[in-house]
Design a protein around this motif. Structure first.
Motif, PDB file in Angstrom:
ATOM      1  N   GLY A 230       0.807  -1.211   0.000  1.00  0.00           N
ATOM      2  CA  GLY A 230       0.000   0.000   0.000  1.00  0.00           C
ATOM      3  C   GLY A 230       0.845   1.267   0.000  1.00  0.00           C
ATOM      4  N   THR A 231       1.948   1.251   0.724  1.00  0.00           N
ATOM      5  CA  THR A 231       2.834   2.417   0.756  1.00  0.00           C
ATOM      6  C   THR A 231       3.419   2.696  -0.621  1.00  0.00           C
ATOM      7  N   PHE A 232       3.822   1.646  -1.318  1.00  0.00           N
ATOM      8  CA  PHE A 232       4.400   1.865  -2.651  1.00  0.00           C
ATOM      9  C   PHE A 232       3.342   2.363  -3.630  1.00  0.00           C
ATOM     10  N   ARG A 233       2.114   1.878  -3.508  1.00  0.00           N
ATOM     11  CA  ARG A 233       1.044   2.396  -4.362  1.00  0.00           C
ATOM     12  C   ARG A 233       0.871   3.896  -4.134  1.00  0.00           C
ATOM     13  N   ASP A 234       0.914   4.314  -2.878  1.00  0.00           N
ATOM     14  CA  ASP A 234       0.785   5.740  -2.572  1.00  0.00           C
ATOM     15  C   ASP A 234       1.937   6.541  -3.174  1.00  0.00           C
ATOM     16  N   LEU A 235       3.136   5.967  -3.146  1.00  0.00           N
ATOM     17  CA  LEU A 235       4.283   6.671  -3.735  1.00  0.00           C
ATOM     18  C   LEU A 235       4.112   6.839  -5.247  1.00  0.00           C
ATOM     19  N   LEU A 236       3.586   5.817  -5.913  1.00  0.00           N
ATOM     20  CA  LEU A 236       3.352   5.926  -7.356  1.00  0.00           C
ATOM     21  C   LEU A 236       2.342   7.033  -7.655  1.00  0.00           C
ATOM     22  N   VAL A 237       1.262   7.068  -6.875  1.00  0.00           N
ATOM     23  CA  VAL A 237       0.229   8.081  -7.094  1.00  0.00           C
ATOM     24  C   VAL A 237       0.789   9.477  -6.837  1.00  0.00           C
ATOM     25  N   GLU A 238       1.641   9.618  -5.823  1.00  0.00           N
ATOM     26  CA  GLU A 238       2.259  10.920  -5.539  1.00  0.00           C
ATOM     27  C   GLU A 238       3.121  11.404  -6.702  1.00  0.00           C
ATOM     28  N   ASN A 239       3.640  10.462  -7.473  1.00  0.00           N
ATOM     29  CA  ASN A 239       4.497  10.825  -8.610  1.00  0.00           C
ATOM     30  C   ASN A 239       3.724  10.881  -9.926  1.00  0.00           C
ATOM     31  N   GLY A 240       2.424  10.989  -9.849  1.00  0.00           N
ATOM     32  CA  GLY A 240       1.630  11.197 -11.047  1.00  0.00           C
ATOM     33  C   GLY A 240       1.040   9.957 -11.681  1.00  0.00           C
ATOM     34  N   PHE A 241       1.183   8.808 -11.045  1.00  0.00           N
ATOM     35  CA  PHE A 241       0.612   7.586 -11.604  1.00  0.00           C
ATOM     36  C   PHE A 241      -0.889   7.570 -11.315  1.00  0.00           C
ATOM     37  N   ALA A 242      -1.691   7.226 -12.332  1.00  0.00           N
ATOM     38  CA  ALA A 242      -3.150   7.212 -12.171  1.00  0.00           C
ATOM     39  C   ALA A 242      -3.573   6.073 -11.251  1.00  0.00           C
ATOM     40  N   ASP A 243      -4.293   6.430 -10.196  1.00  0.00           N
ATOM     41  CA  ASP A 243      -4.701   5.427  -9.212  1.00  0.00           C
ATOM     42  C   ASP A 243      -5.598   4.353  -9.827  1.00  0.00           C
ATOM     43  N   ARG A 244      -6.388   4.718 -10.843  1.00  0.00           N
ATOM     44  CA  ARG A 244      -7.305   3.752 -11.457  1.00  0.00           C
ATOM     45  C   ARG A 244      -6.571   2.634 -12.186  1.00  0.00           C
ATOM     46  N   ARG A 245      -5.293   2.834 -12.485  1.00  0.00           N
ATOM     47  CA  ARG A 245      -4.525   1.791 -13.166  1.00  0.00           C
ATOM     48  C   ARG A 245      -4.038   0.707 -12.217  1.00  0.00           C
ATOM     49  N   VAL A 246      -4.160   0.920 -10.917  1.00  0.00           N
ATOM     50  CA  VAL A 246      -3.777  -0.114  -9.947  1.00  0.00           C
ATOM     51  C   VAL A 246      -4.930  -1.104  -9.852  1.00  0.00           C
ATOM     52  N   GLN A 247      -4.747  -2.261 -10.407  1.00  0.00           N
ATOM     53  CA  GLN A 247      -5.821  -3.243 -10.469  1.00  0.00           C
ATOM     54  C   GLN A 247      -5.931  -4.050  -9.182  1.00  0.00           C
ATOM     55  N   ARG A 248      -4.808  -4.306  -8.537  1.00  0.00           N
ATOM     56  CA  ARG A 248      -4.878  -5.062  -7.286  1.00  0.00           C
ATOM     57  C   ARG A 248      -3.603  -4.851  -6.479  1.00  0.00           C
ATOM     58  N   MET A 249      -3.721  -5.077  -5.172  1.00  0.00           N
ATOM     59  CA  MET A 249      -2.571  -5.126  -4.270  1.00  0.00           C
ATOM     60  C   MET A 249      -2.645  -6.446  -3.512  1.00  0.00           C
ATOM     61  N   THR A 250      -1.517  -7.129  -3.419  1.00  0.00           N
ATOM     62  CA  THR A 250      -1.493  -8.463  -2.834  1.00  0.00           C
ATOM     63  C   THR A 250      -0.435  -8.549  -1.752  1.00  0.00           C
ATOM     64  N   SER A 251      -0.794  -9.205  -0.642  1.00  0.00           N
ATOM     65  CA  SER A 251       0.151  -9.463   0.449  1.00  0.00           C
ATOM     66  C   SER A 251       0.511 -10.937   0.439  1.00  0.00           C
ATOM     67  N   HIS A 252       1.796 -11.234   0.236  1.00  0.00           N
ATOM     68  CA  HIS A 252       2.261 -12.627   0.181  1.00  0.00           C
ATOM     69  C   HIS A 252       2.985 -13.054   1.448  1.00  0.00           C
ATOM     70  N   ALA A 253       3.249 -12.099   2.353  1.00  0.00           N
ATOM     71  CA  ALA A 253       4.010 -12.395   3.584  1.00  0.00           C
ATOM     72  C   ALA A 253       5.330 -13.064   3.210  1.00  0.00           C
ATOM     73  N   ASP A 254       5.665 -14.188   3.867  1.00  0.00           N
ATOM     74  CA  ASP A 254       6.919 -14.890   3.585  1.00  0.00           C
ATOM     75  C   ASP A 254       6.669 -16.206   2.845  1.00  0.00           C
ATOM     76  N   ARG A 255       5.515 -16.305   2.171  1.00  0.00           N
ATOM     77  CA  ARG A 255       5.123 -17.570   1.543  1.00  0.00           C
ATOM     78  C   ARG A 255       5.827 -17.849   0.221  1.00  0.00           C
ATOM     79  N   GLU A 256       6.389 -16.838  -0.410  1.00  0.00           N
ATOM     80  CA  GLU A 256       7.059 -17.035  -1.702  1.00  0.00           C
ATOM     81  C   GLU A 256       8.467 -16.439  -1.641  1.00  0.00           C
ATOM     82  N   PRO A 257       9.385 -17.057  -0.904  1.00  0.00           N
ATOM     83  CA  PRO A 257      10.736 -16.497  -0.765  1.00  0.00           C
ATOM     84  C   PRO A 257      11.511 -16.550  -2.074  1.00  0.00           C
ATOM     85  N   ALA A 258      12.333 -15.540  -2.287  1.00  0.00           N
ATOM     86  CA  ALA A 258      13.197 -15.509  -3.470  1.00  0.00           C
ATOM     87  C   ALA A 258      14.471 -16.309  -3.243  1.00  0.00           C
TER      88      ALA A 258
END
Length: 278
Positions: A230-258
């Motif tokens: 959510g914080t990164f979405r807010d940063l994108l919007v602050e920099n002029g990114f259209a909020d309507r283009r954000v289709q979803r935000m997902t929380s994966h926790a630690d379930r998909e480690p790199a």
């Protein structure tokens, strides 16, 4: 009348001669050969089912599908009884697919049933993704990302779209201890917002975290990964990114480690996906 007892009796010994000829029955050999042939065909079929993909199996089935009608005049049957294949253009809607290669549905486009026009549009979208990658990383010239920021970015193209992964390093975190974004993350958000103007695709923001110690009373990974997305979405919007283009935000926790180690700092990352429109 007396006889001569000195004459030896004549003994006739009859000997039965059996003339051997022909075979003693070989029908079992023919039956055994048929059995072995059938077993070889069966095991070959089992191997083909296990070693081929669905597309390859369809190709094999099409190879053995008769393409010439046995009789020009129908005997009153239709469909398969009339010589039609289940893969015929006019038969596909009746067998549950709901579409054909000439009239595909949206959910069937990824199965190889897209029309030539849609294939061209998909190729154009792939080209746009490549342009965004080259612009960010500077593969074809000057990069939007500086050397300081580039070490936090990995891009890849998947079936879902263009994935831009932002990850922490041991000496440069993306979030401070209180959850606020660092200057590095703010700079990355500004660059991505600018790069997003090159395309019109909607995006998805996904948060991932490294595993927390098991001694904690409650696992904060879910809340932390959701907060970071959510914080990164807010940063994108602050920099002029259209909020309507954000289709979803997902929380994966630690379930998909790199990384294999779930507590590795590299697992703290954000994934921004430019979703496919086709």
């Amino acid at each position: 009348m007396g006889g001569n007892n000195t004459v030896a009796p004549v003994i006739i010994k009859r000997k039965k001669v059996v003339i051997a000829g022909g075979h003693h029955g070989g029908a079992w050999k023919v039956a055994y050969a048929d059995f072995v042939t059938a077993m070889m065909a069966f095991f070959l079929l089992m191997w083909l089912l296990n070693a081929t993909t669905e597309k390859q199996r369809k190709g094999i089935a099409d190879y053995f599908t008769p393409t010439i009608a046995v009789a020009r005049v129908s005997g009153g049957g239709d469909g398969a009884l009339g010589g039609d294949s289940v893969f015929a253009e006019n038969a596909l809607p009746r067998v549950g697919t709901g579409s054909t290669s000439l009239r595909p549905l949206a959910e069937n486009r990824d199965k190889g049933t897209a029309s030539p026009g849609e294939a061209q549009e998909k190729a154009a979208e792939e080209e746009q993704f490549e342009i965004v990658e080259e612009t960010l990383l500077g593969r074809g010239g000057e990069a939007m990302l500086s050397d300081r920021l580039r070490k936090h970015v990995i891009t890849r193209v998947t079936d879902e779209g263009l994935v831009i992964e932002l990850f922490e390093t041991a000496d440069t975190p993306l979030f401070a201890g209180d959850g606020r974004p660092t200057e590095t993350l703010r700079d990355l958000a500004a660059v991505l917002a600018e790069a997003a103007r090159m395309v019109t695709n909607p995006i998805a923001v996904e948060g991932h975290t490294a595993a927390y110690p098991v001694v904690l009373a409650s696992d904060p990974a879910w809340d932390v990964s959701a907060m970071r997305a959510g914080t990164f979405r807010d940063l994108l919007v602050e920099n002029g990114f259209a909020d309507r283009r954000v289709q979803r935000m997902t929380s994966h926790a630690d379930r998909e480690p790199a990384r294999e180690n779930p507590m590795d700092i590299r697992n703290n990352r954000l994934e921004i996906v430019f979703l496919r429109q086709l």
